[in-house]
Design a protein around this motif. Structure first.
Motif, mmCIF file in Angstrom:
data_model
loop_
_atom_site.group_PDB
_atom_site.id
_atom_site.type_symbol
_atom_site.label_atom_id
_atom_site.label_comp_id
_atom_site.label_asym_id
_atom_site.label_seq_id
_atom_site.Cartn_x
_atom_site.Cartn_y
_atom_site.Cartn_z
ATOM 1 N N ASP A 16 -54.226 -61.401 -19.945
ATOM 2 C CA ASP A 16 -55.426 -62.036 -19.403
ATOM 3 C C ASP A 16 -56.667 -61.574 -20.155
ATOM 4 O O ASP A 16 -57.786 -61.740 -19.686
ATOM 5 C CB ASP A 16 -55.564 -61.704 -17.915
ATOM 6 C CG ASP A 16 -54.400 -62.240 -17.120
ATOM 7 O OD1 ASP A 16 -54.015 -63.400 -17.353
ATOM 8 O OD2 ASP A 16 -53.857 -61.485 -16.290
ATOM 9 N N ASP A 17 -56.449 -60.935 -21.274
ATOM 10 C CA ASP A 17 -57.545 -60.578 -22.167
ATOM 11 C C ASP A 17 -58.342 -59.364 -21.692
ATOM 12 O O ASP A 17 -59.431 -59.091 -22.202
ATOM 13 C CB ASP A 17 -58.487 -61.786 -22.309
ATOM 14 C CG ASP A 17 -58.763 -62.080 -23.767
ATOM 15 O OD1 ASP A 17 -58.305 -61.312 -24.619
ATOM 16 O OD2 ASP A 17 -59.459 -63.063 -24.054
ATOM 17 N N ASN A 18 -57.829 -58.644 -20.708
ATOM 18 C CA ASN A 18 -58.492 -57.414 -20.268
ATOM 19 C C ASN A 18 -58.191 -56.279 -21.232
ATOM 20 O O ASN A 18 -57.040 -56.098 -21.634
ATOM 21 C CB ASN A 18 -57.988 -56.997 -18.882
ATOM 22 C CG ASN A 18 -58.223 -58.057 -17.837
ATOM 23 O OD1 ASN A 18 -59.352 -58.519 -17.662
ATOM 24 N ND2 ASN A 18 -57.164 -58.474 -17.152
ATOM 25 N N LEU A 19 -59.230 -55.522 -21.570
ATOM 26 C CA LEU A 19 -59.028 -54.331 -22.397
ATOM 27 C C LEU A 19 -58.286 -53.285 -21.580
ATOM 28 O O LEU A 19 -58.626 -53.020 -20.420
ATOM 29 C CB LEU A 19 -60.380 -53.766 -22.841
ATOM 30 C CG LEU A 19 -61.178 -54.607 -23.849
ATOM 31 C CD1 LEU A 19 -62.562 -53.990 -24.032
ATOM 32 C CD2 LEU A 19 -60.461 -54.673 -25.194
ATOM 33 N N LEU A 20 -57.280 -52.671 -22.156
ATOM 34 C CA LEU A 20 -56.542 -51.607 -21.496
ATOM 35 C C LEU A 20 -56.996 -50.268 -22.065
ATOM 36 O O LEU A 20 -57.738 -50.204 -23.050
ATOM 37 C CB LEU A 20 -55.039 -51.812 -21.713
ATOM 38 C CG LEU A 20 -54.504 -53.178 -21.247
ATOM 39 C CD1 LEU A 20 -53.038 -53.337 -21.626
ATOM 40 C CD2 LEU A 20 -54.677 -53.321 -19.736
ATOM 41 N N GLU A 21 -56.560 -49.193 -21.461
ATOM 42 C CA GLU A 21 -57.020 -47.876 -21.887
ATOM 43 C C GLU A 21 -56.522 -47.443 -23.282
ATOM 44 O O GLU A 21 -57.296 -46.954 -24.089
ATOM 45 C CB GLU A 21 -56.659 -46.820 -20.846
ATOM 46 C CG GLU A 21 -57.779 -46.593 -19.851
ATOM 47 C CD GLU A 21 -59.161 -46.594 -20.494
ATOM 48 O OE1 GLU A 21 -59.430 -45.693 -21.304
ATOM 49 O OE2 GLU A 21 -59.974 -47.491 -20.217
ATOM 50 N N PRO A 22 -55.238 -47.599 -23.572
ATOM 51 C CA PRO A 22 -54.766 -47.031 -24.845
ATOM 52 C C PRO A 22 -55.479 -47.655 -26.041
ATOM 53 O O PRO A 22 -55.765 -48.844 -26.060
ATOM 54 C CB PRO A 22 -53.271 -47.410 -24.886
ATOM 55 C CG PRO A 22 -52.909 -47.798 -23.504
ATOM 56 C CD PRO A 22 -54.164 -48.281 -22.845
ATOM 57 N N PHE A 23 -55.785 -46.843 -27.015
ATOM 58 C CA PHE A 23 -56.374 -47.369 -28.253
ATOM 59 C C PHE A 23 -55.776 -46.638 -29.440
ATOM 60 O O PHE A 23 -55.260 -45.533 -29.304
ATOM 61 C CB PHE A 23 -57.899 -47.238 -28.237
ATOM 62 C CG PHE A 23 -58.404 -45.831 -28.263
ATOM 63 C CD1 PHE A 23 -58.708 -45.203 -29.462
ATOM 64 C CD2 PHE A 23 -58.556 -45.115 -27.090
ATOM 65 C CE1 PHE A 23 -59.167 -43.897 -29.480
ATOM 66 C CE2 PHE A 23 -59.005 -43.812 -27.094
ATOM 67 C CZ PHE A 23 -59.315 -43.196 -28.286
ATOM 68 N N VAL A 24 -55.821 -47.283 -30.597
ATOM 69 C CA VAL A 24 -55.397 -46.638 -31.836
ATOM 70 C C VAL A 24 -56.438 -46.889 -32.914
ATOM 71 O O VAL A 24 -57.253 -47.806 -32.800
ATOM 72 C CB VAL A 24 -54.034 -47.165 -32.356
ATOM 73 C CG1 VAL A 24 -52.888 -46.772 -31.457
ATOM 74 C CG2 VAL A 24 -54.088 -48.652 -32.599
ATOM 75 N N ILE A 25 -56.391 -46.077 -33.938
ATOM 76 C CA ILE A 25 -57.175 -46.341 -35.136
ATOM 77 C C ILE A 25 -56.200 -46.906 -36.164
ATOM 78 O O ILE A 25 -55.220 -46.260 -36.528
ATOM 79 C CB ILE A 25 -57.878 -45.072 -35.647
ATOM 80 C CG1 ILE A 25 -58.992 -44.675 -34.674
ATOM 81 C CG2 ILE A 25 -58.485 -45.338 -37.030
ATOM 82 C CD1 ILE A 25 -58.607 -43.635 -33.690
ATOM 83 N N ALA A 26 -56.452 -48.145 -36.578
ATOM 84 C CA ALA A 26 -55.514 -48.856 -37.440
ATOM 85 C C ALA A 26 -56.188 -49.251 -38.746
ATOM 86 O O ALA A 26 -57.383 -49.533 -38.780
ATOM 87 C CB ALA A 26 -54.987 -50.101 -36.735
#
Lengths: 89, 89, 89, 89, 89
Positions: free
Chosen positions: E33-43
């Motif tokens: 649904d296009d909501n940002l979730l908590e996990p992130f990475v540097i790619a």
């Protein structure tokens, strides 16, 4: 590498030949206050550690980079015994 | 390696040729008190185990290091049947 | 391998050449009672499956071991369509 | 790559030769507001960073792709010191 | 592959030579649904994308299979910009 504590050992008679002669230890993750956490793995001991010792565990393909586990079907190895951790959070 | 218990099997007719002739078993993670946990995987059986048996599962690229799974599109294999676990927490 | 259900597809025009001509499907993890779980991945279809079908997904480097994905920048592939799962928990 | 902060160091005398001469740092994951999170890893320092510095950590087989860690039994390395993060959420 | 949204960039002067000249983007996981979730990475960006764009991220050893990242100490790359997602759950 993950910080863990050796809490036991595992015995397997029927196994892939990759594991023949390997010492399999049960390692629980520990936090920085030395509390045992829930996750645990069965890791091949490459250095000779005992029950209760704090260790570093390498997971994944890097677990096959020791002389003792090269090209083996092993995804978790103990690579070091931890002498001390110095925290300055 | 992860500790698990074999709870079933999976049948697939349409599949990559990597999986042809491979026995696919359903393995649930278990804790040290033998309770079944939620996570499960479908793993290739490389040693011949049965339903209800406690096993070690290797995941990732090391799952391709058995003679039976070399260079196959397989990321999870059963590499040992667990006879006993000795815990001294 | 992970159990999943195909719930959609993804279209990308701008992409690494590794992905050219590849069919990208949206796969949600399912539990053993066929409930859709939250985690999902975008996986390359290597066998020809349709929406709503239950599949096995291989992740990591083993996702590059099919003829269709060899040496490609792909970390998730559908390798089998599941016909039946037999559980004896 | 994962964002982390160096919070300490680890000393190991008994270890696989892969780790000889390697500086092992304790790195906690941080969120985008600079809060320390619970997960931590022990990573090999390949660039020379100090306590309190924000870093990028590479995990898995890619951790063996620096000149300093090639073919070593290492699954976590510090590959960069972060100067700034620009967020436009 | 994982679905994400580019929300920023990271600047590093001191880094392993693997990362020299590479554009490092901050990518947060998003749900369907296009909501940002908590996990992130540097790619590492291999295709040229901008802030706010929805992308596919490849993790692990497969992140080294683009021409731009081959044999580099990189475990996360952006391999595609997502045009559309078609869901029929």
């Amino acid at each position: 590498m993950i910080l863990g504590k050796v809490i036991g050992s595992v015995v397997c008679t029927l196994k892939d030949k990759s594991l023949e002669g390997k010492k399999l230890l049960l390692v629980k993750a520990v936090d920085l206050d030395d509390n045992l956490l829930e996750p645990f793995v069965i890791a091949v001991d490459t250095i000779g550690v005992g029950i209760g010792e704090k260790v570093l565990v390498v997971n994944g393909s890097s677990a096959r980079m020791t002389d003792y586990t090269r090209d083996k079907s092993v995804d978790s190895v103990i690579v070091a015994k931890v002498d001390s951790i110095n925290i300055r959070e």
